[in-house]
Design a protein around this motif. Structure first.
Motif, PDB file in Angstrom:
ATOM      1  N   GLU A 157      13.143-113.279  75.017  1.00  0.00           N
ATOM      2  CA  GLU A 157      13.715-111.954  75.272  1.00  0.00           C
ATOM      3  C   GLU A 157      13.846-111.193  73.959  1.00  0.00           C
ATOM      4  OE1 GLU A 157      17.435-112.823  77.099  1.00  0.00           O
ATOM      5  OE2 GLU A 157      16.555-113.350  79.029  1.00  0.00           O
ATOM      6  N   LEU A 158      13.303-109.984  73.929  1.00  0.00           N
ATOM      7  CA  LEU A 158      13.316-109.179  72.720  1.00  0.00           C
ATOM      8  C   LEU A 158      14.149-107.916  72.909  1.00  0.00           C
ATOM      9  CD1 LEU A 158       9.527-109.254  71.700  1.00  0.00           C
ATOM     10  CD2 LEU A 158      11.364-110.751  70.879  1.00  0.00           C
ATOM     11  N   ALA A 179      18.562-113.477  72.843  1.00  0.00           N
ATOM     12  CA  ALA A 179      19.288-114.692  73.212  1.00  0.00           C
ATOM     13  C   ALA A 179      20.001-115.310  72.008  1.00  0.00           C
ATOM     14  CB  ALA A 179      18.343-115.700  73.849  1.00  0.00           C
ATOM     15  N   GLU A 180      19.308-115.381  70.873  1.00  0.00           N
ATOM     16  CA  GLU A 180      19.871-116.009  69.679  1.00  0.00           C
ATOM     17  C   GLU A 180      20.550-115.005  68.754  1.00  0.00           C
ATOM     18  OE1 GLU A 180      20.041-119.216  69.058  1.00  0.00           O
ATOM     19  OE2 GLU A 180      19.053-119.661  70.968  1.00  0.00           O
ATOM     20  N   ARG A 181      20.452-113.707  69.082  1.00  0.00           N
ATOM     21  CA  ARG A 181      21.099-112.658  68.283  1.00  0.00           C
ATOM     22  C   ARG A 181      20.692-112.757  66.810  1.00  0.00           C
ATOM     23  NH1 ARG A 181      25.506-110.390  70.954  1.00  0.00           N
ATOM     24  NH2 ARG A 181      26.650-110.029  69.026  1.00  0.00           N
ATOM     25  N   ARG A 182      19.404-112.588  66.566  1.00  0.00           N
ATOM     26  CA  ARG A 182      18.885-112.637  65.200  1.00  0.00           C
ATOM     27  C   ARG A 182      17.731-111.649  65.064  1.00  0.00           C
ATOM     28  NH1 ARG A 182      14.776-117.831  64.818  1.00  0.00           N
ATOM     29  NH2 ARG A 182      14.169-117.862  67.007  1.00  0.00           N
ATOM     30  N   LEU A 183      17.571-111.122  63.863  1.00  0.00           N
ATOM     31  CA  LEU A 183      16.450-110.240  63.567  1.00  0.00           C
ATOM     32  C   LEU A 183      15.207-111.086  63.333  1.00  0.00           C
ATOM     33  CD1 LEU A 183      15.265-107.453  62.880  1.00  0.00           C
ATOM     34  CD2 LEU A 183      16.029-107.812  60.523  1.00  0.00           C
ATOM     35  N   ALA A 360      20.123-110.283  84.017  1.00  0.00           N
ATOM     36  CA  ALA A 360      21.371-110.836  83.478  1.00  0.00           C
ATOM     37  C   ALA A 360      22.121-109.774  82.658  1.00  0.00           C
ATOM     38  CB  ALA A 360      21.091-112.065  82.610  1.00  0.00           C
ATOM     39  N   HIS A 361      21.906-108.492  83.025  1.00  0.00           N
ATOM     40  CA  HIS A 361      22.544-107.375  82.333  1.00  0.00           C
ATOM     41  C   HIS A 361      22.322-107.456  80.826  1.00  0.00           C
ATOM     42  CE1 HIS A 361      24.635-105.643  85.829  1.00  0.00           C
ATOM     43  NE2 HIS A 361      24.691-106.893  86.252  1.00  0.00           N
ATOM     44  N   ARG A 362      21.112-107.844  80.433  1.00  0.00           N
ATOM     45  CA  ARG A 362      20.775-107.860  79.013  1.00  0.00           C
ATOM     46  C   ARG A 362      20.835-106.434  78.463  1.00  0.00           C
ATOM     47  NH1 ARG A 362      21.602-112.653  76.748  1.00  0.00           N
ATOM     48  NH2 ARG A 362      20.151-114.271  77.409  1.00  0.00           N
ATOM     49  N   HIS A 363      21.257-106.322  77.227  1.00  0.00           N
ATOM     50  CA  HIS A 363      21.325-104.998  76.609  1.00  0.00           C
ATOM     51  C   HIS A 363      21.141-105.136  75.102  1.00  0.00           C
ATOM     52  CE1 HIS A 363      25.352-105.977  75.112  1.00  0.00           C
ATOM     53  NE2 HIS A 363      25.614-106.446  76.317  1.00  0.00           N
ATOM     54  N   THR A 364      21.039-104.008  74.436  1.00  0.00           N
ATOM     55  CA  THR A 364      20.777-104.000  73.004  1.00  0.00           C
ATOM     56  C   THR A 364      22.045-103.727  72.202  1.00  0.00           C
ATOM     57  OG1 THR A 364      20.134-101.671  73.125  1.00  0.00           O
ATOM     58  CG2 THR A 364      18.370-103.303  73.286  1.00  0.00           C
ATOM     59  N   VAL A 370      23.711-104.172  64.639  1.00  0.00           N
ATOM     60  CA  VAL A 370      22.982-104.440  63.390  1.00  0.00           C
ATOM     61  C   VAL A 370      22.515-103.131  62.766  1.00  0.00           C
ATOM     62  CG1 VAL A 370      20.909-105.482  62.397  1.00  0.00           C
ATOM     63  CG2 VAL A 370      22.288-106.767  64.035  1.00  0.00           C
ATOM     64  N   ASN A 371      22.018-102.216  63.599  1.00  0.00           N
ATOM     65  CA  ASN A 371      21.571-100.927  63.083  1.00  0.00           C
ATOM     66  C   ASN A 371      22.710-100.191  62.381  1.00  0.00           C
ATOM     67  OD1 ASN A 371      19.050-101.403  64.068  1.00  0.00           O
ATOM     68  ND2 ASN A 371      19.073 -99.797  65.619  1.00  0.00           N
ATOM     69  N   SER A 372      23.906-100.263  62.953  1.00  0.00           N
ATOM     70  CA  SER A 372      25.043 -99.578  62.324  1.00  0.00           C
ATOM     71  C   SER A 372      25.388-100.210  60.984  1.00  0.00           C
ATOM     72  CB  SER A 372      26.259 -99.607  63.259  1.00  0.00           C
ATOM     73  OG  SER A 372      26.763-100.921  63.416  1.00  0.00           O
ATOM     74  N   LEU A 373      25.276-101.532  60.879  1.00  0.00           N
ATOM     75  CA  LEU A 373      25.525-102.200  59.602  1.00  0.00           C
ATOM     76  C   LEU A 373      24.485-101.801  58.561  1.00  0.00           C
ATOM     77  CD1 LEU A 373      26.430-105.822  60.788  1.00  0.00           C
ATOM     78  CD2 LEU A 373      27.993-104.100  59.892  1.00  0.00           C
ATOM     79  N   VAL A 374      23.228-101.730  58.997  1.00  0.00           N
ATOM     80  CA  VAL A 374      22.148-101.351  58.082  1.00  0.00           C
ATOM     81  C   VAL A 374      22.340 -99.915  57.599  1.00  0.00           C
ATOM     82  CG1 VAL A 374      19.681-100.874  57.959  1.00  0.00           C
ATOM     83  CG2 VAL A 374      20.483-102.995  59.001  1.00  0.00           C
TER      84      VAL A 374
END
Length: 397
Positions: A157-158, A179-183, A360-364, A370-374
């Motif tokens: 899942e991307l 799924a793993e919450r990583r870039l 599974a109500h996947r969302h970004t 992460v974008n806000s941190l960057v």
């Protein structure tokens, strides 16, 4: 070896045949120098691993170390080269306090990377007493090595999004494992070819583009085209973050037009865009007062909040289809062009919008975080000189 040298030998974690031979303190230069020796005539070949090979010669090297109190600290060593009788190669032995090719000790690098995540590289370099270019080379080296060790074999899942490297232009596409919450991958641009590069990078790390089952992304035509071409088996989900983002933009368009003749709407932008759960007491009171004035903006806001409520309830796909259909009917009848266009956009992307409810109500949400941190890091640094620096910081964060 005196007491001072023994202390520094232990502090650096050295074991025989490595040891600190002497320490020189130079108060007038605010500097301390530690000189390490290799007290053996043989060693292990770095190439083939053969033991007890003769030392051929020594090469003088210097590394910057962590500050010692107020003193800059440097490590010096005549590093040995092994002349291997087994593989016939003459190679420098790796030192235990630094990675190959680095001008910094491992302890220095660890601190530098930790600081670089939290402060601008320019400030970090000034604090540590090194150049910005050297620090950027350090960041690039560590992120490259870390990525080389990663496996993407189980990625299914991307989450895909774009973020601006510079204000208004020079975009970078970020591809995340939801799924793993990583870039996983960052690349310049935001069109279909970015997903071609992402698929190639996925394959290079042991992943399979054909095994990707779900992609959460915005409604960008370039991303849709790229997903169809290079990730052909993935279902597309346009998640709530991007849909509500479009709804907020529509409400703001209504507000900006109405504010040209309605002074009560001035300086109220964030009231209409903010989640009501995050209103403070004054914002709540002002919103109730404005809602009672029969403003077009208030009507648009109510349409938007009804859409947000659907996502909050997290209905199953069939129920979501029914509720969204009723919502679109209301939006089309509200006599506000931006809201009518929003309803048409959702209708045009109907399958992807619905899929976000069933997957599974996947969302970004993680991607947006992460974008806000960057972007916060970019703001602290007042921008980055190159896109490659920006991408390196994305990986570091």
């Amino acid at each position: 070896m005196s007491g001072a040298e023994a202390v520094f030998t232990q502090a650096l974690g050295l074991t025989p045949p490595w040891e600190v031979e002497r320490v020189e303190l130079k108060p007038e230069q605010s500097r301390i120098d530690m000189f390490i020796i290799y007290s053996s005539n043989v060693g292990q070949c770095p190439v083939c691993g053969a033991k007890d090979q003769p030392v051929h010669d020594h090469r003088a090297r210097t590394w910057q170390h962590l500050h010692f109190f107020q003193f800059e600290a440097f490590v010096h060593c005549d590093a040995p080269r092994i002349a291997c009788t087994n593989c016939s190669k003459t190679t420098q032995v790796g030192v235990p306090w630094a990675r190959p090719g680095s001008h910094f000790t491992l302890m220095f690098e660890a601190l530098a990377l930790a600081l670089a995540r939290e402060m601008p590289v320019a400030v970090c370099a000034k604090t540590l007493g090194c150049s910005q270019n050297a620090l950027w080379r350090l960041i690039d080296a560590h992120t490259t090595r870390a990525r080389a060790r990663e496996s993407h074999a189980g990625v299914r899942e991307l989450g895909i999004d774009e973020t601006a490297c510079r204000r208004g232009h020079d975009y970078v596409t970020l591809v995340h494992d939801l799924a793993e919450r990583r870039l996983l991958f960052a690349t310049p641009g935001r069109g279909a070819q970015t997903l071609a590069r992402a698929a190639s990078d996925l394959r290079a790390h042991g992943g399979d583009p054909d095994a990707i089952e779900l992609i959460c992304m915005d409604m960008s035509g370039g991303f849709k085209k790229g997903a169809a071409l290079y990730l052909p088996n993935a279902a597309i989900a346009f998640d709530r973050f991007h849909v509500i983002q479009l709804a907020n933009a529509a409400v703001d368009e209504v507000r900006r037009e109405e504010a040209t003749y309605e002074p009560h709407l001035r300086r109220t932008r964030w009231i209409w865009l903010k989640d009501t759960r995050h209103w403070n007491q004054d914002q709540g009171a002002q919103a109730r007062r404005l809602n009672a004035m029969r403003l077009q903006t208030a009507r648009a806001w109510r349409v938007k909040e009804a859409l947000r409520d659907i996502y909050r309830r997290r209905p199953a796909t069939d129920q979501a289809a029914s509720e969204l259909s009723r919502w679109m009917s209301w939006a089309r009848r509200c006599r506000l062009e931006p809201m009518k266009r929003l309803a048409a956009t959702i209708k045009a992307h109907w399958a992807g919008v619905l899929h976000a409810f069933g997957a599974a109500h996947r969302h970004t949400g993680y991607v947006e975080a992460v974008n806000s941190l960057v972007q916060a890091a970019k703001a602290r640094a007042r921008g980055y000189a190159t896109t490659s620096h920006f991408i390196a910081m994305c990986y570091l964060i």
